[in-house]
Scaffold this active site. Structure first.
Site, PDB file in Angstrom:
ATOM      1  N   GLU A 112       0.830  -1.216   0.000  1.00 38.88           N
ATOM      2  CA  GLU A 112       0.000   0.000   0.000  1.00 38.88           C
ATOM      3  C   GLU A 112       0.865   1.267   0.000  1.00 38.88           C
ATOM      4  OE1 GLU A 112      -4.150  -1.439   2.027  1.00 38.88           O
ATOM      5  OE2 GLU A 112      -2.447  -1.247   3.373  1.00 38.88           O
ATOM      6  N   GLU A 132      -3.802  -9.875   3.374  1.00 40.60           N
ATOM      7  CA  GLU A 132      -4.679  -9.605   4.527  1.00 40.60           C
ATOM      8  C   GLU A 132      -5.777 -10.645   4.721  1.00 40.60           C
ATOM      9  OE1 GLU A 132      -3.563  -7.309   2.441  1.00 40.60           O
ATOM     10  OE2 GLU A 132      -3.069  -5.456   3.498  1.00 40.60           O
TER      11      GLU A 132
END
Ligand code: COA
Length: 258
Positions: A112, A132
């Site tokens: 990210e 995730e």
């Protein structure tokens, strides 16, 4: 002055290195605060032209600190993601371009951060992913939003819904990174791009970045209108006069950043 990152400047280049190598540079909340402070220093330093972000040791950043994640409930989840989103957006919206030098694992929040950079260049040893879902959560610091904008919906779905780890050549094939370099050549490749940008006029780089970043995702009509205004602004710079004059005089331009 920092514990979790190293921040240094070298003329027009700023280098930020995530520096918890024994934890694969996992990003905890203290790291986010330090990153934010370093970005403020970048914003205030008008000499800077490029920010390079990398990681110490084997990883770029192997995700959010799972020790902290263990304690993250719904309330903390909202607070942590809002904070990280704001800080990573600060990277994205710097006036100067940023380059993620992906030296190793860029997982979860690490990817990210790289996605918030203007460019990504990977070592052949790099591995990227949004794992995730394997922890029962979804990305929360831009992954579901920036990844599809960079690689397209289909590849973003594959990466986020499988949580699989992808190799550097796969990242290149999907346009996630612009180049793959041999591990020993990574920083040289990154500096080559940085030096090209530094040679170009500062304001033209700033306006072009803003036009692409802020206005290429909305309506074409609005985007074209904004582009026209930013182009007009660039026409008023001293560097535009110098750029055109130097071409006509068949010599290299000397840009002043004005
Ligand atoms: N948070 C906290 N600690 C982490 C971490 C993370 N995201 N990623 C790695 N570490 C720590 C490990 O716990 C280990 O610490 P220890 O030596 O005290 O046990 C150390 O970093 C080295 O990691 P290790 O797993 O032994 O290295 P490896 O080379 O075998 O594997 C990874 C590397 C990146 C594949 C593996 O560490 C991993 O899967 N990390 C988690 C990735 C993840 O799910 N990130 C998303 C979080 S949202």
């Amino acid at each position: 002055m920092f514990e979790n990152i190293i921040f240094e400047t070298d003329g027009p280049i700023a280098r930020l290195t995530f520096n918890r190598p024994d934890k694969m540079n996992a990003v905890n909340n203290a790291t986010v605060d330090e990153l934010d402070q370093a970005l403020e220093m970048v914003e205030k330093n008008q000499e800077l032209r490029v920010l390079i972000i990398t990681g110490a040791g084997k990883a770029f950043v192997a995700g959010a600190d799972i020790g902290e994640l263990d304690k993250r409930d719904t309330v903390q989840g909202r607070l942590d993601t809002k904070r990280r989103q704001a800080v990573y957006t600060r990277i994205e919206q710097l006036e100067i371009p940023s380059i993620a030098a992906i030296n190793g694992f860029a997982l979860g929040t690490g990817l990210e951060i790289a996605l918030a950079c203007t460019f990504r260049i990977a070592s052949a040893k790099a591995k990227v992913g949004q794992p995730e879902v394997k922890l029962g959560i979804i990305p929360g610091a831009g992954g579901t939003q920036r990844l599809p904008r960079v690689v397209g919906m289909s590849r973003a779905m594959e990466m986020i819904l499988t949580g699989d780890i992808f190799k550097a050549d796969q990242a290149l094939a999907m346009g996630l990174v612009i180049r793959v370099a041999e591990p020993d050549d990574l920083m040289q490749e990154v500096e080559k791009l940085a030096k090209t940008i530094i040679l170009r006029p500062k304001l033209a780089i700033q306006y072009a970045k803003e036009a692409i970043l802020k206005f290429s995702e909305g309506s074409l009509e609005d985007g074209l209108s904004r582009e026209s205004y930013l182009h007009a602004l660039s026409c008023g710079t001293e560097d535009k006069k110098e750029g055109v004059k130097s071409f006509l005089e068949k010599r290299d331009p000397v840009f002043k950043g004005r």
